[in-house]
Design a protein around this motif. Structure first.
Motif, PDB file in Angstrom:
ATOM      1  N   VAL A  55      99.817  46.162  72.556  1.00  0.00           N
ATOM      2  CA  VAL A  55     100.413  46.414  71.458  1.00  0.00           C
ATOM      3  C   VAL A  55     101.255  45.156  70.918  1.00  0.00           C
ATOM      4  CG1 VAL A  55     100.918  47.502  69.632  1.00  0.00           C
ATOM      5  CG2 VAL A  55     100.069  48.437  71.538  1.00  0.00           C
ATOM      6  N   SER A  56     101.827  44.352  71.335  1.00  0.00           N
ATOM      7  CA  SER A  56     103.108  43.544  71.072  1.00  0.00           C
ATOM      8  C   SER A  56     102.391  42.474  70.593  1.00  0.00           C
ATOM      9  CB  SER A  56     103.798  42.941  71.662  1.00  0.00           C
ATOM     10  OG  SER A  56     104.834  41.922  71.793  1.00  0.00           O
ATOM     11  N   THR A 112     106.165  44.552  48.816  1.00  0.00           N
ATOM     12  CA  THR A 112     106.826  45.066  50.974  1.00  0.00           C
ATOM     13  C   THR A 112     105.886  46.122  51.495  1.00  0.00           C
ATOM     14  OG1 THR A 112     108.732  44.220  50.236  1.00  0.00           O
ATOM     15  CG2 THR A 112     108.339  45.574  52.467  1.00  0.00           C
ATOM     16  N   GLU A 113     105.663  46.131  50.656  1.00  0.00           N
ATOM     17  CA  GLU A 113     105.123  47.850  50.673  1.00  0.00           C
ATOM     18  C   GLU A 113     103.202  47.493  50.991  1.00  0.00           C
ATOM     19  OE1 GLU A 113     103.007  51.951  49.236  1.00  0.00           O
ATOM     20  OE2 GLU A 113     104.701  51.397  47.977  1.00  0.00           O
ATOM     21  N   LYS A 114     102.883  46.823  50.242  1.00  0.00           N
ATOM     22  CA  LYS A 114     101.788  46.176  50.411  1.00  0.00           C
ATOM     23  C   LYS A 114     101.313  45.441  51.745  1.00  0.00           C
ATOM     24  CE  LYS A 114      98.393  42.931  47.952  1.00  0.00           C
ATOM     25  NZ  LYS A 114      98.099  42.308  46.714  1.00  0.00           N
ATOM     26  N   GLU A 115     101.926  44.670  51.861  1.00  0.00           N
ATOM     27  CA  GLU A 115     101.924  44.410  53.668  1.00  0.00           C
ATOM     28  C   GLU A 115     102.514  45.148  54.202  1.00  0.00           C
ATOM     29  OE1 GLU A 115     101.210  40.640  53.738  1.00  0.00           O
ATOM     30  OE2 GLU A 115     101.199  40.061  51.430  1.00  0.00           O
ATOM     31  N   LEU A 147      97.391  38.972  65.255  1.00  0.00           N
ATOM     32  CA  LEU A 147      97.756  39.506  63.466  1.00  0.00           C
ATOM     33  C   LEU A 147      98.703  38.786  63.023  1.00  0.00           C
ATOM     34  CD1 LEU A 147      97.567  43.545  63.711  1.00  0.00           C
ATOM     35  CD2 LEU A 147      95.518  42.001  63.011  1.00  0.00           C
ATOM     36  N   PHE A 148     100.186  38.785  63.019  1.00  0.00           N
ATOM     37  CA  PHE A 148     101.216  37.471  62.068  1.00  0.00           C
ATOM     38  C   PHE A 148     100.742  36.646  62.177  1.00  0.00           C
ATOM     39  CE2 PHE A 148     103.295  41.311  62.787  1.00  0.00           C
ATOM     40  CZ  PHE A 148     103.694  42.116  61.772  1.00  0.00           C
ATOM     41  N   ASN A 149      99.977  36.262  63.383  1.00  0.00           N
ATOM     42  CA  ASN A 149      99.395  34.767  63.631  1.00  0.00           C
ATOM     43  C   ASN A 149      98.227  34.486  62.205  1.00  0.00           C
ATOM     44  OD1 ASN A 149     101.593  33.619  64.900  1.00  0.00           O
ATOM     45  ND2 ASN A 149     100.640  33.835  66.456  1.00  0.00           N
ATOM     46  N   ASN A 150      97.796  34.810  62.025  1.00  0.00           N
ATOM     47  CA  ASN A 150      96.177  34.840  61.489  1.00  0.00           C
ATOM     48  C   ASN A 150      96.146  35.932  59.916  1.00  0.00           C
ATOM     49  OD1 ASN A 150      94.460  33.321  63.277  1.00  0.00           O
ATOM     50  ND2 ASN A 150      95.867  34.339  64.482  1.00  0.00           N
ATOM     51  N   GLY A 151      97.138  35.115  59.541  1.00  0.00           N
ATOM     52  CA  GLY A 151      96.828  36.935  58.000  1.00  0.00           C
ATOM     53  C   GLY A 151      98.381  36.901  57.479  1.00  0.00           C
ATOM     54  N   PHE A 152      99.473  36.682  57.831  1.00  0.00           N
ATOM     55  CA  PHE A 152     100.457  37.253  57.312  1.00  0.00           C
ATOM     56  C   PHE A 152     101.338  36.161  57.140  1.00  0.00           C
ATOM     57  CE2 PHE A 152      98.968  41.202  58.728  1.00  0.00           C
ATOM     58  CZ  PHE A 152      99.035  42.293  57.662  1.00  0.00           C
ATOM     59  N   GLU A 153     100.954  35.563  55.796  1.00  0.00           N
ATOM     60  CA  GLU A 153     101.743  34.343  55.742  1.00  0.00           C
ATOM     61  C   GLU A 153     103.411  34.054  55.067  1.00  0.00           C
ATOM     62  OE1 GLU A 153      98.428  34.491  55.035  1.00  0.00           O
ATOM     63  OE2 GLU A 153      97.375  33.266  56.427  1.00  0.00           O
ATOM     64  N   SER A 169      99.610  48.514  58.675  1.00  0.00           N
ATOM     65  CA  SER A 169      99.177  50.175  59.484  1.00  0.00           C
ATOM     66  C   SER A 169      98.348  50.331  59.653  1.00  0.00           C
ATOM     67  CB  SER A 169      99.603  50.439  57.903  1.00  0.00           C
ATOM     68  OG  SER A 169      99.574  52.133  58.691  1.00  0.00           O
ATOM     69  N   GLU A 170      97.063  49.528  58.287  1.00  0.00           N
ATOM     70  CA  GLU A 170      95.736  49.766  58.744  1.00  0.00           C
ATOM     71  C   GLU A 170      95.168  49.462  60.198  1.00  0.00           C
ATOM     72  OE1 GLU A 170      93.668  51.305  56.555  1.00  0.00           O
ATOM     73  OE2 GLU A 170      95.178  51.756  55.678  1.00  0.00           O
ATOM     74  N   TYR A 171      95.723  48.046  59.870  1.00  0.00           N
ATOM     75  CA  TYR A 171      94.999  47.824  61.560  1.00  0.00           C
ATOM     76  C   TYR A 171      95.536  48.628  63.173  1.00  0.00           C
ATOM     77  CZ  TYR A 171      94.167  43.058  59.762  1.00  0.00           C
ATOM     78  OH  TYR A 171      93.341  42.377  58.771  1.00  0.00           O
TER      79      TYR A 171
END
Length: 1024
Positions: free
Chosen positions: A629-630, A569-572, A636-642, A577-579
């Protein structure tokens, strides 16, 4: 009363000055809040049962406790979550429970659980109760460090905590993200096997060496002398020096094991600020405190704290309720001043300069009195009380306008000042009082209904009632006195001059005469318009509970699959956070791993603590930045947090709901409930306005099953309990003692030291100690298989319950979408077996419950209005005629809501109820005037027309003042829809009152139609 005041003008001025000075005095002392308080009638308890599956927890703990909790008085519902090794049970009380009785209910919960505890498994931990679930931590700070350990940060945070507890109005200070220290004694599994050291020997040696036990006391003739035996660990190095016997040999523990002082593994819930590890310091305020003053006091304390911080430590503010409150109050004060300016402008334009000055001077007097009333009733300044004051502003001038208008008319007709001033009282005071009380009665459902929604808006009734009652007193006591001195009218015309003999009034007479001669057409058209408007209100106007707040914070929930580790969870979360670090619209952000943010606003519901969840709180520049921001985060969630179930939301007004659309699927069998929930999800997926459809629990988690060969284990002298304890010690660690240092207590754990300890395939090679001192690999006495088990089981009132939830696209409200889906599921709902159901949840359920509570008070409101009408009119027919005008506002409400695309929320529903009282107020004054003309000998038809003409100007002026005074509120997200509804409804209803009420009156009394022109009103006849 007016005559008495006119004879004692200096006394009136004296008390008016006293009220204004009192208002100026109490205003700075009024409490300040962003939102009004509402009671959260919920607590929860946690019970841990280490080693148990979610199903075992459900059956052996959750079910037993839930069954006992069903007996709690005033229980609304019980919901629970059973997970491996832990159960969390929430108890919610009915809305009818008074806030002062809630603590008694929580004591009852504790007593009930204590009674049933002996029926639970013997090795449970807890239960732990949290009956302060409603604590709001409005000020949150983040302590970050460069080159400091978590423990060093904790020590400094603890010092800051102690400092902040001394600040005035601070109730509680909690630390967030603290990592518990542990001392790990790590020894290789193979080394223990070679040396022949059994885990039990190691555990018992460490425990006995560090035990604190009494060594006796010698009672001498003079003193009591206690014996103290050395050997306890007062330093970590002492642990390394502990001798361990293995067969005929003795080793130092440090020679065969690695001893480290570290933190919990897996980690405890963490907090990060702008991507950096942090310790959070959350501050809550004492009940009744002034949040603005608290913010100032905390700022002063932080100045000193920052000076004393060691180099490398930084403290920043994450959440500031005082700043949010100040911004909110400033916005409403600007709106109030604008509304006041509009009302004054209308008064000057419509009444003239001097007459307008009289009305203008009455307003600060009433407002000062309102501030005094709010102070003594304990009503703080917040968005609801200030909004109510703005609404009242347009209504409180009504009585003053009517009184001074009547006085001006008499002065224009040549009356002397004293007689003109008294006439306003004798002719209108009691109808105005009745109208004022009826208007207040229209707000009684807001003031006397139960539940969080009503508590949230309850100050509307108090503020409006105080304002209107004071305005009546001022209009009959102060306004005539002011008018006596200020109004200057030159009477140069004849005594029989008729001010109503104008082209405008002739046109109005003609229209009214036409309506009276076509009564059926007017009445049928009114009924048709009412039905069409009501139909549109129900079917075409959007519905909602409360609108979103205008705070710039954005909340982002991240949920990984059940069973995900806190490290995953922390990794995701770190990836996201980096973005965020690159986004210039963000002022700062914090995120929490393994838990949610503390309740930093009353309308924020904390996430349930779990290793698979994380929550971001992002502070943006403004609302526009928040939306940008939203949008970026959603992409971001649609392209990389599957692997992440995301949920982006903003802070709500009023009682919160996690998702806009929530439907509960309840039944007896877990799998059957899952099947039904999938059908509900499929129906939602077919709706184009819904997205991010998910379940609050559904999937199973990974399981490694160790199937012990019981026969072989018994032959070897071991059992399943010993095997479980060995595996626990080697993989997760076993607590064997405690290291005590000053005020800290650090657990000492023994666990396996191996690079393969996180490898599933390595488990089979673990050595299991035997009673004879030898070891045997696990796979020689057990078969290891892989499978799946429930990672989370949600229940509601003893039944497994899955909530299917979804977000809505812009332009669609959650209530409308939930209603549509629920209706589409009608066939499925009817086909469900007995004991299974699909129920509405979330905002729609809260909205229905809240309005149901309001409707309970409506009969009392109607009764109160009827009694007041009978006292004033003393005639059943006229009372019924007056009541028939109450629904006329609906005709105007629906079109304006559709025109401005404003949704009908809980506040609008309250406004529509209150609108009935405002309309009846005008009707009472008109009916009373008709009665006066009839008593003077006029025919009913003439009396109706004469009264409508006489009351046209004051009724229209008061309506315009009320409507225009609410215009500044229309841009406010919270009050805007209600202001639009009241304005449209009042505008249409006022016109219809002047036209339809005379039609109903003449129709009721059977007055014959007449095409004969109405005779011009003689001046003397309308003056009495």
């Amino acid at each position: 009363m007016t005559e008495w005041c006119l004879n004692r003008k200096q006394l009136v001025y004296f008390f008016a000055a006293i009220i204004i000075m009192a208002g100026v005095f109490v205003y700075p002392r009024l409490g300040r809040m962003e939102d009004p308080e509402f009671t959260i009638r919920e607590m929860y308890l946690t019970v841990a049962w280490p080693g148990a599956t979610a199903s075992q927890v459900e059956q052996q703990i959750t079910d037993k406790l839930e069954r006992k909790l069903q007996d709690i008085p005033n229980k609304d519902y019980i919901k629970s979550y059973s997970m491996p090794g832990k159960a969390i049970i929430f108890i919610d009380l009915k809305d009818e429970v008074a806030p002062e009785n809630i603590r008694d209910s929580w004591v009852e919960v504790r007593n009930v659980i204590t009674d049933v505890k002996n029926t639970l498994p013997s090795n449970i931990q807890g239960p732990i109760f949290n009956d302060r679930y409603d604590d709001v931590f409005g000020c949150i700070y983040a302590l970050t460090a460069d080159g400091y350990t978590y423990e060093e940060m904790r020590e400094e945070a603890e010092n800051i905590r102690r400092t902040l507890l001394d600040v005035k109005d601070v109730k509680k200070v909690e630390l967030i993200g603290v990592q518990a220290e542990k001392i790990y004694i790590q020894i290789e599994n193979t080394k223990m096997a070679k040396l022949g050291i059994s885990p039990s020997t190691l555990y018992s040696t460490l425990g006995a060496q560090n035990a604190v036990v009494p060594a006796g006391m010698i009672d001498t003739s003079a003193d009591n002398v206690y014996l103290r035996v050395s050997g306890t660990f007062d330093d970590v190095d002492k642990i390394s020096e502990l001798p361990i016997k293995a067969g005929n040999q003795t080793f130092r523990l440090g020679d065969i094991a690695k001893i480290t002082r570290s933190y919990s593994d897996p980690a405890d819930p963490k907090m990060f600020y702008n991507g950096e590890p942090a310790i959070g310091i959350a501050v809550s305020m004492e009940k009744g405190g002034n949040v603005i003053n608290l913010g100032k006091n905390l700022d002063q304390a932080l100045l000193q704290i920052r000076k004393d911080l060691p180099l490398g430590l930084t403290i920043d503010q994450v959440a500031s309720q005082p700043a949010a409150v100040q911004d909110s109050i400033n916005d409403f004060l600007e709106t109030f001043i604008l509304a006041l300016a509009i009302v004054l402008l209308i008064s000057f334009l419509s009444l003239g300069l001097r007459t307008g000055v009289v009305v203008a001077l009455s307003i600060p007097l009433v407002i000062a009195g309102v501030f005094c009333g709010m102070y003594f009733l304990g009503i703080p300044l917040h968005k609801v009380s200030l909004g109510a004051l703005i609404i009242a502003l347009g209504l409180l001038v009504d009585d003053a306008i009517i009184a001074i208008e009547m006085m001006s008319v008499k002065l224009e007709q040549g009356w002397d000042r004293f007689k003109a001033g008294c006439f306003a009282y004798t002719s209108t005071a009691f109808p105005m009082l009745t109208g004022t009380l009826i208007t207040c009665a229209g707000f009684t459902p807001i003031g006397f209904s139960k539940g969080p929604a009503s508590e949230y808006t309850g100050s509307v009734f108090s503020v409006v009632t105080i304002a209107l009652l004071l305005s009546w007193v001022v209009s009959v006591c102060v306004v005539p006195v002011l008018g006596y001195h200020i109004i200057k009218i030159k009477h140069t015309k004849e005594e029989d001059y008729d001010i109503y003999d104008t082209k405008f009034y002739h046109t109005f007479r003609s229209i009214l005469n036409w309506c009276l001669n076509h009564r059926k057409v007017v009445i049928i058209a009114t009924i048709i318009a009412f039905c069409l408007s009501g139909f549109s209100l129900k079917n075409f106007v959007q519905k909602e509970f409360f609108p979103a707040a205008t705070r710039p914070e954005l909340l982002v929930d991240m949920v990984l699959p059940q069973g995900a580790s806190i490290a995953a969870t922390e990794k995701e979360a770190t990836r996201l956070s980096e973005y965020l670090k690159k986004d210039k619209d963000i002022i700062n952000y914090s995120f929490y791993v393994g838990r949610g943010a503390p309740r930093f606003a009353l309308s924020v519901e904390p996430l349930m603590q779990n290793t698979n969840c994380a929550q971001f709180v992002i502070l943006t520049e403004d609302i526009a930045a928040r939306e940008r921001v939203s949008k970026n985060i959603n992409q971001l969630f649609n392209n990389g947090f599957e692997n992440v179930q995301s949920h982006i939301k903003v802070i709500q007004n009023g009682p919160p709901s996690n998702y806009p659309v929530m439907l509960r699927v309840t039944g007896y069998d877990h799998d059957k409930v899952r099947q039904i929930a999938e059908k509900v999800r499929d129906t939602m997926a077919a709706e184009p306005n819904l997205f991010n459809i998910n379940f609050d629990w559904f999937e199973k988690t990974k399981e490694m099953s160790v199937e012990v060969d019981q026969d072989k284990a018994r032959i070897l002298g071991i059992d399943s309990q010993q095997i479980s304890a060995t595996l626990q010690g080697q993989l997760s660690g076993t607590k064997v003692s405690e290291f005590r240092q000053n005020d800290k207590t650090v657990d000492i754990l023994v666990k396996m030291d191996s690079a393969d300890s996180h490898d599933l395939a390595f488990v089979k090679n673990l050595n299991i100690p035997l009673p004879n001192g030898k070891f045997i690999p696990l796979d020689q006495i057990a078969r290891i298989t892989y499978g799946a088990e429930d990672g989370l089981i949600g229940r509601r009132d003893l039944k497994p319950t899955i909530t299917v939830q979804a977000e809505v696209l812009p332009g669609t409200t959650g209530n409308d979408a939930a209603t549509k889906i629920y209706n589409q599921l009608e066939a499925l709902r009817k086909s469900l077996p007995f004991g299974y159901s699909i129920d509405i949840g979330g905002a729609l359920e809260r909205s229905q419950k809240g309005f149901a509570q309001v409707l309970k008070i409506v009969p009392f409101m109607v009764f109160l209005i009827v009694v007041l009408l009978m006292f004033q009119l003393q005639n059943m027919k006229r009372m019924v005629i007056t009541l028939l005008t109450a629904p006329l506002g609906i005709i105007g409400v629906s079109p304006v809501l559709l025109l401005f695309k404003s949704p009908m929320g809980f506040v609008v529903q309250l406004g529509i109820l209150a609108l009935a009282g405002i309309i009846i107020r005008n009707s009472v004054i008109l009916i009373d005037q008709i009665d006066r003309h009839i008593k003077k000998g006029e025919s009913i038809r003439d009396a109706v027309i004469d009264s409508a003409i006489l009351r046209f100007r004051p009724i229209m002026l008061t309506a315009i003042a009320a409507i225009m005074g609410m215009i500044p509120l229309t841009k406010n997200s919270f009050w805007g829809p209600m202001a639009v509804a009241l304005s449209g409804g009042l505008f249409v209803a006022t016109i219809l009152t002047l036209l339809v009420l005379p039609v109903i009156y003449t129709a009721w009394y059977g007055v014959e139609k007449s095409n004969i022109p109405v005779v011009k009103i003689p001046n003397g006849q309308i003056s009495d």
